[in-house]
Design a protein around this motif. Structure first.
Motif, short mmCIF file in Angstrom:
data_model
loop_
_atom_site.label_atom_id
_atom_site.label_comp_id
_atom_site.label_asym_id
_atom_site.label_seq_id
_atom_site.Cartn_x
_atom_site.Cartn_y
_atom_site.Cartn_z
N THR A 227 -78.61 -5.11 -118.10
CA THR A 227 -78.52 -4.97 -119.56
C THR A 227 -79.90 -5.07 -120.20
O THR A 227 -80.25 -4.31 -121.11
CB THR A 227 -77.59 -6.03 -120.15
N PHE A 228 -80.70 -6.01 -119.72
CA PHE A 228 -82.08 -6.13 -120.22
C PHE A 228 -82.88 -4.87 -119.92
O PHE A 228 -83.70 -4.44 -120.74
CB PHE A 228 -82.77 -7.34 -119.57
N SER A 229 -82.67 -4.30 -118.74
CA SER A 229 -83.40 -3.09 -118.37
C SER A 229 -83.07 -1.94 -119.33
O SER A 229 -83.98 -1.27 -119.85
CB SER A 229 -83.05 -2.70 -116.93
N LEU A 230 -81.79 -1.72 -119.59
CA LEU A 230 -81.39 -0.64 -120.50
C LEU A 230 -81.81 -0.95 -121.93
O LEU A 230 -82.22 -0.04 -122.67
CB LEU A 230 -79.88 -0.44 -120.42
N SER A 231 -81.73 -2.22 -122.32
CA SER A 231 -82.12 -2.60 -123.68
C SER A 231 -83.62 -2.40 -123.90
O SER A 231 -84.05 -2.05 -125.01
CB SER A 231 -81.75 -4.06 -123.95
N SER A 232 -84.42 -2.63 -122.86
CA SER A 232 -85.86 -2.42 -122.98
C SER A 232 -86.18 -0.95 -123.24
O SER A 232 -87.06 -0.63 -124.05
CB SER A 232 -86.58 -2.89 -121.71
#
Length: 310
Positions: free
Chosen positions: A159-164
């Motif tokens: 989720t952090f990867s996509l949010s970044s």
């Protein structure tokens, strides 16, 4: 079994030829049946994705529709690697479950999602143990709890990867359209966002390689040669599959309405295979380094000859 040193960097080959490591990896690739294990993992991934969507969409549907919209925007970044037909299937399921969110569905969905996804991670534990030639000594309960915790952590990292990536695009648009800065600044913001997303992805692979196998002695490594190989192969395979389907899409003709499911299953298969391939490369690299070190020690300190009996 060769005693491997867990404290050294895998990037220092110490004179070992890359061709030797690749040849060992190819040999172990057949011995460990990575193709069969990848098929097994692909099934578990497919089994886990829809309960996970039900739980996530139910939570977001109860929390706020705006949160659901934000999550939809995040999911759009998966479309850069997932084939369009498979991604449409995922979004269609997400839309249907979001429209019927209830408290009961949250409870049941969360439990089902966590259990189903942990089954997939548990299968990954077994596969990585086989790759590293490690026997599973953890109890069933301990191994399953470890898989459940790892499932939650991996979900957060992805989720952090996509949010970044989303954050980089939003920041780039704000800097150029609102502030009026040069387009190069906006482009740099997007590059930083995608770089951060790639870093989270590399961290996800590192966590998986670190916690999933039943290592007795562990050394944390941010990025290993096998991890870099796995990520590179995964991106290449995902883009290649997406490009192939764009020009030679025969799945719908062959499988009819099941075409999207077959495509999603194929993408899961490629994902599992590249993860296992990277781990296999690390395993053989560690073994080659350990064998070379052992041979050097034997040359430096040859065994003393035994005294002959009088």
């Amino acid at each position: 079994m060769v005693n491997r040193s867990p404290l050294r960097s895998l990037w220092n080959l110490e004179g070992i030829s890359l061709r030797v490591v690749l040849r060992r990896t190819a040999r172990s690739f057949l011995k460990d049946d990575l193709l069969g294990r990848s098929a097994q993992l692909a099934y578990y991934f497919l089994f886990a994705v829809f309960p996970a969507l039900i739980a996530t969409s139910s939570l977001l549907g109860i929390a706020a529709k705006s949160a659901t919209g934000f999550y939809m925007e995040i999911l759009q970044y998966l479309a850069k690697v997932i084939p369009p037909e498979a991604f449409d299937l995922v979004l269609h399921t997400f839309d249907q479950t979001t429209a019927h969110s209830t408290t009961g569905k949250v409870t049941v969905g969360l439990l089902a999602a966590l259990w189903s996804a942990s089954v997939g991670v548990s299968a990954m534990q077994d596969a990585l143990n086989s790759v590293y030639n490690i026997r599973e000594s953890r109890s069933y309960l301990r191994a399953r709890l470890s898989a459940m915790v790892l499932t939650v952590v991996i979900s957060i990292m992805l989720t952090f990867s996509l949010s970044s990536m989303l954050g980089g695009d939003l920041l780039g648009h704000w800097l150029t359209a609102t502030i009026g800065l040069h387009a190069v600044v906006g482009w740099m913001a997007r590059v930083l966002g995608y770089a951060a997303g790639g870093s989270f992805l590399a961290l996800t692979i590192a966590l998986l390689y670190y916690f999933a196998p039943n290592f007795k002695a562990r050394a944390w490594r941010w990025l290993t040669p096998g991890g870099a190989l796995g990520i590179t192969c995964w991106l290449t395979a995902s883009i290649g599959l997406r490009t192939y389907l764009q020009f030679f899409n025969n799945y719908s003709v062959t499988y009819g309405s099941l075409g999207a499911v077959i495509i999603l299953l194929t993408w899961f298969y490629l994902t599992a295979f590249t993860i296992l391939l990277g781990a296999e490369f690390n395993s053989e690299l560690e073994a080659a380094i350990a064998e070379r070190k052992l041979a050097q020690e034997q040359l430096s300190h040859p065994p003393k000859p035994r005294n002959e009996a009088a």
